[in-house]
Design an enzyme around this catalytic site. Structure first.
Site, PDB file in Angstrom:
ATOM      1  N   MET A 117     -13.100   3.028  -0.418  1.00 43.66           N
ATOM      2  CA  MET A 117     -13.028   2.921   0.833  1.00 43.66           C
ATOM      3  C   MET A 117     -13.755   4.547   0.145  1.00 43.66           C
ATOM      4  O   MET A 117     -13.497   5.860   0.987  1.00 43.66           O
ATOM      5  CB  MET A 117     -12.435   3.911   1.986  1.00 43.66           C
ATOM      6  CG  MET A 117     -11.138   2.241   1.832  1.00 43.66           C
ATOM      7  SD  MET A 117      -9.574   2.730   3.127  1.00 43.66           S
ATOM      8  CE  MET A 117      -8.145   2.600   1.885  1.00 43.66           C
ATOM      9  N   SER A 120       1.134  -0.406   0.038  1.00 44.72           N
ATOM     10  CA  SER A 120       0.119   0.218   0.055  1.00 44.72           C
ATOM     11  C   SER A 120       0.690   1.364   0.404  1.00 44.72           C
ATOM     12  O   SER A 120       1.573   1.582   0.779  1.00 44.72           O
ATOM     13  CB  SER A 120      -0.532   0.208   1.032  1.00 44.72           C
ATOM     14  OG  SER A 120      -1.453   0.843   1.417  1.00 44.72           O
ATOM     15  N   GLY A 170      -9.480   4.163   6.661  1.00 46.20           N
ATOM     16  CA  GLY A 170      -8.977   4.830   7.083  1.00 46.20           C
ATOM     17  C   GLY A 170      -7.809   6.203   7.132  1.00 46.20           C
ATOM     18  O   GLY A 170      -7.257   7.375   6.514  1.00 46.20           O
ATOM     19  N   HIS A 205      -8.570   0.144  -3.716  1.00 49.28           N
ATOM     20  CA  HIS A 205      -9.458  -0.168  -2.644  1.00 49.28           C
ATOM     21  C   HIS A 205      -9.964   1.010  -2.256  1.00 49.28           C
ATOM     22  O   HIS A 205      -9.519   2.388  -1.676  1.00 49.28           O
ATOM     23  CB  HIS A 205      -8.485  -0.486  -1.343  1.00 49.28           C
ATOM     24  CG  HIS A 205      -9.348  -0.264  -0.025  1.00 49.28           C
ATOM     25  ND1 HIS A 205      -7.952  -0.535   1.165  1.00 49.28           N
ATOM     26  CD2 HIS A 205     -10.587  -1.090   0.353  1.00 49.28           C
ATOM     27  CE1 HIS A 205      -9.033  -0.729   1.891  1.00 49.28           C
ATOM     28  NE2 HIS A 205     -10.637  -0.273   1.585  1.00 49.28           N
ATOM     29  N   MET A 251     -10.362  -6.800   5.873  1.00 50.30           N
ATOM     30  CA  MET A 251      -9.590  -5.279   6.746  1.00 50.30           C
ATOM     31  C   MET A 251      -9.456  -5.265   8.490  1.00 50.30           C
ATOM     32  O   MET A 251     -10.092  -6.384   8.608  1.00 50.30           O
ATOM     33  CB  MET A 251     -10.483  -4.030   7.103  1.00 50.30           C
ATOM     34  CG  MET A 251     -10.654  -3.422   5.361  1.00 50.30           C
ATOM     35  SD  MET A 251      -9.688  -3.240   4.739  1.00 50.30           S
ATOM     36  CE  MET A 251      -8.954  -1.849   6.225  1.00 50.30           C
ATOM     37  N   GLY A 270      -3.053   4.419   7.035  1.00 48.34           N
ATOM     38  CA  GLY A 270      -2.547   3.843   7.436  1.00 48.34           C
ATOM     39  C   GLY A 270      -1.066   3.860   8.777  1.00 48.34           C
ATOM     40  O   GLY A 270      -1.459   4.239   9.636  1.00 48.34           O
ATOM     41  N   GLY A 271      -0.413   2.313   9.142  1.00 46.91           N
ATOM     42  CA  GLY A 271       0.379   2.870  10.326  1.00 46.91           C
ATOM     43  C   GLY A 271      -0.391   2.191  11.389  1.00 46.91           C
ATOM     44  O   GLY A 271       0.419   2.521  12.618  1.00 46.91           O
ATOM     45  N   ASP A 311      -5.681  -6.392   4.847  1.00 42.35           N
ATOM     46  CA  ASP A 311      -4.833  -5.071   4.410  1.00 42.35           C
ATOM     47  C   ASP A 311      -5.311  -4.282   6.243  1.00 42.35           C
ATOM     48  O   ASP A 311      -6.441  -4.633   6.474  1.00 42.35           O
ATOM     49  CB  ASP A 311      -6.078  -4.302   3.559  1.00 42.35           C
ATOM     50  CG  ASP A 311      -5.309  -3.272   3.824  1.00 42.35           C
ATOM     51  OD1 ASP A 311      -4.356  -2.732   4.027  1.00 42.35           O
ATOM     52  OD2 ASP A 311      -6.082  -1.885   3.095  1.00 42.35           O
ATOM     53  N   GLY A 312      -3.776  -3.732   6.708  1.00 35.70           N
ATOM     54  CA  GLY A 312      -4.472  -3.121   8.268  1.00 35.70           C
ATOM     55  C   GLY A 312      -3.436  -4.107   8.992  1.00 35.70           C
ATOM     56  O   GLY A 312      -3.158  -4.549   9.704  1.00 35.70           O
ATOM     57  N   GLY A 313      -2.227  -3.198   9.166  1.00 35.93           N
ATOM     58  CA  GLY A 313      -0.856  -3.916   9.909  1.00 35.93           C
ATOM     59  C   GLY A 313      -0.100  -5.212   9.705  1.00 35.93           C
ATOM     60  O   GLY A 313       0.227  -5.091  10.857  1.00 35.93           O
ATOM     61  N   HIS A 341      -1.238  -1.684  -4.078  1.00 35.28           N
ATOM     62  CA  HIS A 341      -2.641  -1.561  -3.564  1.00 35.28           C
ATOM     63  C   HIS A 341      -3.073  -0.209  -3.366  1.00 35.28           C
ATOM     64  O   HIS A 341      -2.148   0.245  -2.518  1.00 35.28           O
ATOM     65  CB  HIS A 341      -2.863  -1.998  -2.223  1.00 35.28           C
ATOM     66  CG  HIS A 341      -3.276  -2.593  -1.839  1.00 35.28           C
ATOM     67  ND1 HIS A 341      -5.228  -2.769  -1.717  1.00 35.28           N
ATOM     68  CD2 HIS A 341      -3.998  -1.297  -0.083  1.00 35.28           C
ATOM     69  CE1 HIS A 341      -5.820  -2.130  -0.450  1.00 35.28           C
ATOM     70  NE2 HIS A 341      -5.480  -1.424   0.164  1.00 35.28           N
ATOM     71  N   ASP A 347      -5.036   3.124  -2.039  1.00 37.41           N
ATOM     72  CA  ASP A 347      -5.820   3.615  -1.454  1.00 37.41           C
ATOM     73  C   ASP A 347      -6.488   4.669  -1.694  1.00 37.41           C
ATOM     74  O   ASP A 347      -6.267   6.161  -1.606  1.00 37.41           O
ATOM     75  CB  ASP A 347      -5.348   3.388  -0.018  1.00 37.41           C
ATOM     76  CG  ASP A 347      -5.326   2.067   0.894  1.00 37.41           C
ATOM     77  OD1 ASP A 347      -5.638   1.324   0.452  1.00 37.41           O
ATOM     78  OD2 ASP A 347      -3.679   2.071   1.046  1.00 37.41           O
ATOM     79  N   MET A 366      -9.937   7.597  -1.091  1.00 39.77           N
ATOM     80  CA  MET A 366     -10.443   7.677   0.237  1.00 39.77           C
ATOM     81  C   MET A 366     -11.172   8.928  -0.193  1.00 39.77           C
ATOM     82  O   MET A 366     -11.075   9.708  -0.475  1.00 39.77           O
ATOM     83  CB  MET A 366      -9.738   7.908   2.042  1.00 39.77           C
ATOM     84  CG  MET A 366      -9.453   6.278   1.920  1.00 39.77           C
ATOM     85  SD  MET A 366      -8.307   7.494   3.640  1.00 39.77           S
ATOM     86  CE  MET A 366      -7.197   5.325   3.546  1.00 39.77           C
ATOM     87  N   GLY A 371       1.456  -1.743   4.245  1.00 42.89           N
ATOM     88  CA  GLY A 371       2.087  -0.312   3.341  1.00 42.89           C
ATOM     89  C   GLY A 371       3.133  -0.024   4.565  1.00 42.89           C
ATOM     90  O   GLY A 371       4.470  -0.101   3.871  1.00 42.89           O
ATOM     91  N   THR A 372       3.073   0.076   5.479  1.00 42.46           N
ATOM     92  CA  THR A 372       4.218   1.085   6.576  1.00 42.46           C
ATOM     93  C   THR A 372       5.698  -0.906   6.261  1.00 42.46           C
ATOM     94  O   THR A 372       6.369  -0.029   6.172  1.00 42.46           O
ATOM     95  CB  THR A 372       3.459   1.626   7.989  1.00 42.46           C
ATOM     96  OG1 THR A 372       2.700   1.948   8.273  1.00 42.46           O
ATOM     97  CG2 THR A 372       4.727   2.354   9.010  1.00 42.46           C
TER      98      THR A 372
END
Ligand SMILES: O=C(CO)[C@H](O)[C@H](O)COP(=O)(O)O
Ligand SMILES: [Fe+2]
Length: 221
Positions: A71, A10, A145, A69, A140, A147-148, A174-176, A35, A37, A39, A196-197
């Site tokens: 959102m 991401s 909303g 993605h 998710m 990243g990180g 997706d996420g963390g 990916h 994102d 929003m 992502g991060t």
């Protein structure tokens, strides 16, 4: 065809002023897809970018597989422009959508694959009736909303349920997600991994991407 392990960085926390260079670097370091994102500030309390930016990125990066993605409150609105921008997989959240079947049909008619996403508070049962229409389901593992954020391990029963019931489905998390949480995701049955991060900020992106892919592969039958 059996499912494959895919790692999709991401670019949310990348330097968006250098998006093409950052994206190309990730691809050169082994990313399987990007990916992106999107929003709208309404479905989630944050704002990123839309189809004009995706189109510019596509002009610079011709070959890579792009997932958006979405959102957004009204995913139907962006199908045509995202298709025109060169998106391959259009993943949208079912929560704000009244007619999920119609949106999936329009995405396919526009020449894109369909991803269906659920937020942490949405039961996997709410997506059950649509799974057969989708190319991929995104579970998710943070509140969408930003990243990180910290990975929510309590989402894994959803992934397990999907994998048990749909052995050939592409299941994305997706996420963390990163080296510390990949085992949990892979063990539950996820095979498309957004990170992502953990990837973008890594000193050695190639190593992190390769290691995560190997963990996913080790759980694939
Ligand atoms: O959809 C997202 C947030 O809504 C991002 O894709 C996700 O957060 C990835 O970033 P990180 O790996 O840093 O959590
Ligand atoms: Fe995302």
């Amino acid at each position: 065809m059996s499912i494959q392990a895919k790692i999709g960085p991401s670019i949310l926390n990348a330097d968006l002023a250098n998006l093409a260079e950052e994206s190309q670097k990730l691809l050169d370091n082994g990313a399987d897809y990007l990916h992106l994102d999107v929003m709208d500030g309404t479905f989630v309390p944050n704002l990123t970018f839309g189809h004009p930016m995706v189109k510019c990125l596509r002009n610079k990066i011709k070959e890579a597989f792009f997932e958006t993605h979405m959102m957004v409150q009204n995913p139907e609105q962006w199908i045509a422009p995202m298709s025109d921008a060169g998106v391959n997989l259009y993943t949208f959240h079912i929560e704000p959508v009244e007619d999920v079947c119609k949106v999936t049909r329009l995405i396919q008619e526009a020449g894109m694959k369909v991803g269906l996403a659920i937020k942490p508070g949405t039961s996997v049962k709410d997506i059950e009736k649509y799974v057969e229409l989708a190319d991929l389901v995104l579970v998710m593992t943070v509140e969408p909303g930003f990243g990180g954020q910290s990975f929510m391990a309590d989402m894994m029963p959803k992934v397990e349920w999907l994998r048990n019931n749909y052995p050939n489905l592409d299941i994305e998390v997706d996420g963390g997600v990163g080296p510390k949480t990949i085992d949990c995701c892979a063990k539950a049955g996820a095979n498309w991994i957004v990170s992502g991060t953990a990837v973008v900020g890594a000193a050695d992106q190639r190593q992190v991407i390769g290691d995560m892919r190997n963990v996913v592969k080790s759980y694939l039958k």
